[in-house]
Design a protein around this motif. Structure first.
Motif, mmCIF file in Angstrom:
data_model
loop_
_atom_site.group_PDB
_atom_site.id
_atom_site.type_symbol
_atom_site.label_atom_id
_atom_site.label_comp_id
_atom_site.label_asym_id
_atom_site.label_seq_id
_atom_site.Cartn_x
_atom_site.Cartn_y
_atom_site.Cartn_z
ATOM 1 N N HIS A 176 0.833 -1.212 0.000
ATOM 2 C CA HIS A 176 0.000 0.000 0.000
ATOM 3 C C HIS A 176 0.866 1.260 0.000
ATOM 4 C CE1 HIS A 176 -3.505 2.449 0.557
ATOM 5 N NE2 HIS A 176 -3.092 2.915 1.721
ATOM 6 N N ALA A 177 1.960 1.217 0.760
ATOM 7 C CA ALA A 177 2.866 2.363 0.804
ATOM 8 C C ALA A 177 3.493 2.622 -0.563
ATOM 9 C CB ALA A 177 3.951 2.130 1.843
ATOM 10 N N VAL A 178 3.856 1.548 -1.261
ATOM 11 C CA VAL A 178 4.431 1.695 -2.603
ATOM 12 C C VAL A 178 3.399 2.297 -3.552
ATOM 13 C CG1 VAL A 178 5.318 0.437 -4.603
ATOM 14 C CG2 VAL A 178 6.102 -0.162 -2.305
ATOM 15 N N THR A 179 2.147 1.859 -3.425
ATOM 16 C CA THR A 179 1.083 2.406 -4.263
ATOM 17 C C THR A 179 0.875 3.894 -3.999
ATOM 18 O OG1 THR A 179 -0.045 0.263 -4.308
ATOM 19 C CG2 THR A 179 -1.351 2.211 -4.884
ATOM 20 N N LEU A 180 0.860 4.263 -2.717
ATOM 21 C CA LEU A 180 0.694 5.678 -2.365
ATOM 22 C C LEU A 180 1.847 6.523 -2.895
ATOM 23 C CD1 LEU A 180 -0.549 5.453 1.344
ATOM 24 C CD2 LEU A 180 -1.891 6.093 -0.667
ATOM 25 N N GLU A 181 3.033 5.951 -2.876
ATOM 26 C CA GLU A 181 4.215 6.695 -3.315
ATOM 27 C C GLU A 181 4.123 7.097 -4.779
ATOM 28 O OE1 GLU A 181 8.900 6.127 -2.360
ATOM 29 O OE2 GLU A 181 7.963 4.527 -3.511
ATOM 30 N N GLN A 182 3.393 6.317 -5.565
ATOM 31 C CA GLN A 182 3.282 6.601 -6.997
ATOM 32 C C GLN A 182 2.222 7.647 -7.310
ATOM 33 O OE1 GLN A 182 5.669 5.171 -8.724
ATOM 34 N NE2 GLN A 182 6.237 4.101 -6.833
ATOM 35 N N GLN A 183 1.419 8.024 -6.332
ATOM 36 C CA GLN A 183 0.345 8.978 -6.584
ATOM 37 C C GLN A 183 0.882 10.405 -6.686
ATOM 38 O OE1 GLN A 183 -2.763 8.473 -3.686
ATOM 39 N NE2 GLN A 183 -3.062 6.304 -4.164
ATOM 40 N N ASP A 184 0.198 11.218 -7.482
ATOM 41 C CA ASP A 184 0.648 12.579 -7.740
ATOM 42 C C ASP A 184 0.751 13.415 -6.469
ATOM 43 O OD1 ASP A 184 0.816 12.009 -10.401
ATOM 44 O OD2 ASP A 184 -1.148 12.844 -10.909
ATOM 45 N N ARG A 185 -0.153 13.173 -5.510
ATOM 46 C CA ARG A 185 -0.146 14.016 -4.309
ATOM 47 C C ARG A 185 1.091 13.790 -3.441
ATOM 48 N NH1 ARG A 185 -4.414 11.321 -0.062
ATOM 49 N NH2 ARG A 185 -4.293 9.155 -0.776
ATOM 50 N N TYR A 186 1.850 12.720 -3.695
ATOM 51 C CA TYR A 186 3.081 12.469 -2.951
ATOM 52 C C TYR A 186 4.319 12.602 -3.823
ATOM 53 C CZ TYR A 186 -0.311 10.469 0.257
ATOM 54 O OH TYR A 186 -1.385 10.296 1.084
ATOM 55 N N ALA A 187 4.149 13.212 -4.997
ATOM 56 C CA ALA A 187 5.260 13.303 -5.947
ATOM 57 C C ALA A 187 6.411 14.154 -5.422
ATOM 58 C CB ALA A 187 4.767 13.864 -7.282
ATOM 59 N N ASP A 188 6.108 15.102 -4.505
ATOM 60 C CA ASP A 188 7.154 15.997 -4.022
ATOM 61 C C ASP A 188 7.828 15.479 -2.755
ATOM 62 O OD1 ASP A 188 4.956 16.297 -2.421
ATOM 63 O OD2 ASP A 188 5.251 18.451 -2.102
ATOM 64 N N LEU A 189 7.439 14.285 -2.299
ATOM 65 C CA LEU A 189 8.101 13.731 -1.122
ATOM 66 C C LEU A 189 9.505 13.265 -1.482
ATOM 67 C CD1 LEU A 189 5.299 11.560 0.543
ATOM 68 C CD2 LEU A 189 6.124 13.800 1.256
ATOM 69 N N PRO A 190 10.483 13.456 -0.586
ATOM 70 C CA PRO A 190 11.836 12.980 -0.879
ATOM 71 C C PRO A 190 11.878 11.463 -0.899
ATOM 72 C CG PRO A 190 11.692 13.745 1.391
ATOM 73 C CD PRO A 190 10.391 14.117 0.735
ATOM 74 N N ARG A 191 12.645 10.905 -1.797
ATOM 75 C CA ARG A 191 12.820 9.467 -1.897
ATOM 76 C C ARG A 191 14.210 9.086 -1.424
ATOM 77 N NH1 ARG A 191 8.154 10.534 -3.055
ATOM 78 N NH2 ARG A 191 6.974 9.683 -4.802
ATOM 79 N N ILE A 192 14.357 7.868 -0.950
ATOM 80 C CA ILE A 192 15.659 7.364 -0.538
ATOM 81 C C ILE A 192 16.572 7.317 -1.760
ATOM 82 C CG2 ILE A 192 16.916 5.357 0.316
ATOM 83 C CD1 ILE A 192 14.487 4.700 2.011
ATOM 84 N N GLY A 193 17.753 7.890 -1.615
ATOM 85 C CA GLY A 193 18.734 7.820 -2.679
ATOM 86 C C GLY A 193 18.685 8.962 -3.662
#
Length: 199
Positions: A176-193
């Motif tokens: 579910h977390a991976v799915t949420l990460e792909q959504q536009d509303r979380y596009a500006d969140l920093p990603r690991i790496g």
């Protein structure tokens, strides 16, 4: 004592660590339920799994430090390189789910022990791949059975049905977390790496 820099270093580190923990405990329900839209039962599972991970991580860290002088993050890096040698630092950070700074510190600790070696890639010496040394592989062979035993001892209190349910809940939350990460509303969140994308 108040004039000693080591005292202030450890004090500030402890303050920041526990400050972050209490901020998470105080604000996580709002973030997960109100912002991310997670159901209350699922939020309870997230908080439970976080507590379990904290307990298990602390237990493993104490065991590793006492017997091998190894931190939990160093063990994660070491175990990953044992199965996937030749990773770049950025690739390794993604595998162990750490940011690059923490990955670099873990690699530095393993290098100081003589367990990890950096090798520039052929044709592009600016890019460096990570490998376990012969001594690193020997130590991995010694540590792995101990970690397996500790994990088995920790989960021995659970029945096979409870363990399967727990594994299923964790897998469901991760998916579910991976799915949420792909959504536009979380596009500006920093990603690991990688760094936060420019606004």
């Amino acid at each position: 004592m108040l004039r000693h820099p080591t005292f202030w270093a450890y004090s500030l580190l402890t303050t920041a660590s526990y400050g972050g923990l209490f901020v998470f405990l105080a604000s996580s329900s709002f973030i997960f339920i109100e912002v991310l839209g997670l159901e209350r039962t699922r939020y309870g599972a997230v908080l439970f799994s976080t507590g379990v991970a904290y307990f298990v991580g602390t237990f493993l860290c104490r065991a590793l430090m006492a017997r091998f002088g190894l931190t939990r993050r160093e063990w994660g890096v070491m175990a990953t390189l044992a199965t996937e040698e030749g990773l770049l630092s950025s690739e390794l950070a993604q595998k162990v789910q750490l940011d690059r700074a923490r990955t670099s510190r873990a690699l530095g600790g393993l290098e100081d022990k003589g367990w990890v070696l950096r090798k520039p890639l052929d044709g592009d010496r600016r890019r460096v791949a990570m490998y376990l040394t012969d001594e690193g592989r020997r130590m991995y062979g010694l540590i792995l059975p101990e970690m397996v035993k500790i994990h088995a001892d920790i989960v021995s209190v659970l029945s096979d049905e409870e363990l399967a349910l727990f594994d299923g809940l964790l897998a469901k939350l991760q998916a579910h977390a991976v799915t949420l990460e792909q959504q536009d509303r979380y596009a500006d969140l920093p990603r690991i790496g990688r760094s936060r994308p420019p606004r």
